[in-house]
Scaffold this active site. Structure first.
Site, PDB file in Angstrom:
ATOM      1  N   TYR A   1     -14.652  29.663 -14.064  1.00 46.99           N
ATOM      2  CA  TYR A   1     -14.826  29.121 -12.718  1.00 46.99           C
ATOM      3  C   TYR A   1     -15.044  30.242 -11.698  1.00 46.99           C
ATOM      4  O   TYR A   1     -15.931  30.156 -10.840  1.00 46.99           O
ATOM      5  CB  TYR A   1     -13.582  28.308 -12.369  1.00 46.99           C
TER       6      TYR A   1
ATOM      7  N   LYS B   1     -18.377  30.731  -9.421  1.00 48.94           N
ATOM      8  CA  LYS B   1     -18.292  30.698  -7.962  1.00 48.94           C
ATOM      9  C   LYS B   1     -18.730  32.022  -7.335  1.00 48.94           C
ATOM     10  O   LYS B   1     -19.280  32.036  -6.222  1.00 48.94           O
ATOM     11  CB  LYS B   1     -16.874  30.338  -7.534  1.00 48.94           C
TER      12      LYS B   1
ATOM     13  N   THR C   1      -8.031  18.251  -3.866  1.00 48.58           N
ATOM     14  CA  THR C   1      -9.011  17.479  -4.620  1.00 48.58           C
ATOM     15  C   THR C   1      -8.459  17.253  -6.021  1.00 48.58           C
ATOM     16  O   THR C   1      -7.386  17.751  -6.370  1.00 48.58           O
ATOM     17  CB  THR C   1     -10.358  18.233  -4.729  1.00 48.58           C
TER      18      THR C   1
END
Length: 304
Positions: free
Chosen positions: A171, A175, A205
């Site tokens: 990740y 990113k 989230t």
């Protein structure tokens, strides 16, 4: 609302839930017509039931706005092309692209297998590149036809991409790649009337409420400011997607709660120049002196 995006058409990927949903609703509230994209998958990318994109499109229409759902896989050429085509076929134009889709497959590096690496880079990095490429091709054609757009792209990076995050090598790499893509796109597409920026949001989230459960928890008191609500990030996204943000491109913003920060990125720090080749021992000695004069790095997320 002020109608900041009145008459504009915006595409938002990963808009079925969380940040994407908040962005789509906020853009619609400011007058934009929305293409709501969401594949409707689980946190790890597996197929999920229902159509969250349709749910959000229905929600926008119920509030008096205009929206259409798109359920294609934007990490494929056909899916990304159909995303842009949906905006053009439905509303006759495209003014803003908000790239937000993504999921997690967290592992420590020694347990991170190739499939988990590929899946996360695919949805985040390829899922940014392909919609951007197809939207940019349309905007370039418009500019060459004498219809220079006031086009905007808002990409979604992360603090993990700026600083690294323990247990999130895939990740973090994806990113960080989005930041690089943002800078290149801003430089290449400015001549066609396209501005490209990125945000590094922190909000509650599906991806964060378990990984950072304590930090992301909603306040106990009903009237307290919910600092981690995804809706707190959306005002900046709306402004960046609007014509009002003219002249702002190639920037990265952190957005969290009521705070907006312009990230300044890599800049040259202390330097030593011998004027000729160093020996390894000399290079080491010089490096230690430079490090002593440099700002210390910020800690990696999750590091003890």
């Amino acid at each position: 609302m002020t109608g900041l995006c009145a008459g504009r058409v915006a595409v938002v990927t990963g808009a079925g839930r969380g940040l994407g949903r908040a962005h789509a609703l906020a853009l619609a509230a400011e007058g934009a017509k929305i293409v709501v994209n969401d594949l409707g998958v689980a946190l790890d990318g597996a197929a999920g039931p229902g159509s969250p994109a349709q749910d959000v499109a229905d929600e926008i229409r119920a509030l008096g706005g205009e929206a259409v759902a798109h359920g294609g896989d934007i990490a494929t050429t056909d899916g990304a092309a159909s995303l842009v085509a949906t905006a053009l076929d439905t509303y006759g134009r495209l003014d803003a692209l908000v790239n937000n889709a993504g999921f997690l497959r967290d592992r420590m590096l020694i347990n991170l297998d190739e499939d988990d690496w590929d899946a996360v880079l695919r949805v985040h990095l390829k899922g940014h590149f392909l919609p951007l490429r197809h939207a940019a091709a349309h905007w370039r054609a418009e500019a060459k036809a004498g219809r220079a757009p006031a086009a905007r792209v808002v990409n979604t990076s992360s603090g993990a991409g700026l600083l690294g995050s323990v247990g999130q090598g895939n990740y973090s790499a994806a990113k960080a790649g989005i930041v690089g893509l943002t800078l290149v796109a801003a430089a290449e597409l400015g001549r066609y009337g396209v501005q490209v920026n990125a945000i590094a949001p922190a909000a509650r989230t599906r991806m964060t409420e378990q990984t950072f459960a304590e930090t992301m928890a909603a306040p106990d008191q009903a009237d307290a400011f919910d600092a981690m609500a995804p809706e707190n990030v959306s005002p900046l996204v709306v402004w960046l997607a609007s014509a009002d943000s003219a002249g702002v491109t190639g920037r990265v913003f952190e957005a969290e709660a009521g705070r907006i920060t312009v990230m300044e990125g890599w800049r040259p720090g202390p330097t030593a120049d011998k004027g000729t080749r160093w020996t390894p021992a000399e290079a080491g000695d010089a490096a230690r002196k430079l490090l002593a004069a440099a700002e210390p790095p910020r800690p990696v997320y999750g590091a003890s």
